[in-house]
Design an enzyme around this catalytic site. Structure first.
Site, PDB file in Angstrom:
ATOM      1  N   ALA A 109      -5.644   6.037   4.025  1.00 36.70           N
ATOM      2  CA  ALA A 109      -6.368   4.838   4.461  1.00 36.70           C
ATOM      3  C   ALA A 109      -6.205   4.692   5.969  1.00 36.70           C
ATOM      4  O   ALA A 109      -5.241   5.191   6.555  1.00 36.70           O
ATOM      5  CB  ALA A 109      -5.838   3.600   3.748  1.00 36.70           C
ATOM      6  N   ASP A 110      -7.154   4.006   6.578  1.00 35.47           N
ATOM      7  CA  ASP A 110      -7.080   3.723   8.023  1.00 35.47           C
ATOM      8  C   ASP A 110      -6.318   2.438   8.294  1.00 35.47           C
ATOM      9  O   ASP A 110      -5.666   2.299   9.327  1.00 35.47           O
ATOM     10  CB  ASP A 110      -8.489   3.629   8.602  1.00 35.47           C
ATOM     11  N   GLY A 123     -12.672   9.234   8.247  1.00 38.94           N
ATOM     12  CA  GLY A 123     -13.166  10.603   8.100  1.00 38.94           C
ATOM     13  C   GLY A 123     -14.561  10.666   7.511  1.00 38.94           C
ATOM     14  O   GLY A 123     -15.081  11.753   7.257  1.00 38.94           O
ATOM     15  N   GLU A 129     -15.123   8.483  -1.818  1.00 41.39           N
ATOM     16  CA  GLU A 129     -13.738   8.085  -2.105  1.00 41.39           C
ATOM     17  C   GLU A 129     -13.692   6.838  -2.988  1.00 41.39           C
ATOM     18  O   GLU A 129     -12.846   6.722  -3.880  1.00 41.39           O
ATOM     19  CB  GLU A 129     -12.984   7.829  -0.795  1.00 41.39           C
TER      20      GLU A 129
END
Ligand code: 5RP
Length: 243
Positions: A109-110, A123, A129
């Site tokens: 996760a970001d 990404g 996802e």
């Protein structure tokens, strides 16, 4: 808590950082944290399971850890990069049209907020996802501590249909600033956009984006989707966060 809200540039891995985590010959200490989380996630997988494989540099640590367990698995990949790496490691990757449910999905996760909202899609793989996460009985998120934030903020990645793209972008910009990402089309032929507006209420923004024609998907993942967050620490220990 620190914040890492910079979206990765085109491709599935951050610019200048290889899967080995080296930047101009220097080992990135974050890689040990990612590896610790990834190895803990591999221990959550059991023989005979159907497993969703996420995308990104943290998942790049998960794949060898999973392959090393030599379990009998059926896997689904969320991106061509993950599929290539997983197959090279000997994992049994199958098309997602052969499975209608998964036992577990593991992904990076970001951003992970205190309330366990996620931002994903640095990404550019967030739509696939999310489909994979939603199909799984358990969705396990693996992160380094820099991904932990008090509250979600920009950018929020979007995937937008090419058909009518300027019109959809205009709709999005009526709510907040947004820019098309300088990136190739997704494997599903859509355009990546980063929404740069503030996110005071992720639920409302997620609902609005989901209801906007032309927006195929967004990188806001609600806490209800998350089963477990594994946060790798520099000393190799792992914190477990649950909703
Ligand atoms: C890809 C994603 C990634 O999981 C996210 O960007 C985190 O990547 P990394 O593990 O490289 O920090 O959502 O679409």
């Amino acid at each position: 808590m620190s914040s890492n809200r910079t979206a990765a540039p085109p491709g599935w891995f951050s610019s200048g950082t290889s899967r080995a985590g080296r930047v101009r010959g220097v080992v990135d200490p974050r890689e040990d944290e990612k590896r610790a989380a990834a190895e803990a996630a591999a221990q959550e997988v059991e023989d005979g399971m159907a497993v969703g494989l996420g995308t990104g540099s943290t998942v790049a640590h998960f794949l060898p850890a999973l392959a090393a367990r030599r379990l009998d698995l059926r896997c689904v990949a969320t991106s061509p990069a993950t599929e290539t790496q997983a197959r090279a490691l000997g994992l049994n990757v199958q098309p997602f049209d052969l499975l209608d449910r998964l036992d577990v999905a593991v992904d990076g996760a970001d951003q992970v907020s205190a309330g366990l909202w996620l931002v994903k899609g640095g990404g550019g793989a967030h739509v696939r996802e999310k489909v994979v996460a939603a199909a799984a009985d358990r969705f396990i998120v693996i992160v380094s501590p820099d991904k932990l934030v008090e509250s979600i903020g920009p950018p929020v990645p979007l995937e937008v249909m090419a058909f009518g793209f300027p019109a959809t972008l205009r709709q999005i910009r009526a709510v907040g600033p947004a820019e098309a990402r300088d990136a190739p089309a997704t494997p599903d032929g859509n355009i990546l956009v980063d929404y740069h507006g503030e996110v005071p209420d992720p639920d409302s923004l997620a609902a609005w984006l989901s209801a906007t024609p032309g927006v195929v998907g967004h990188g806001l993942f609600p806490p209800g989707l998350v089963s477990l967050v594994l946060v790798g620490r520099p000393d190799g220990t792992v914190d477990r966060l649950t909703p």
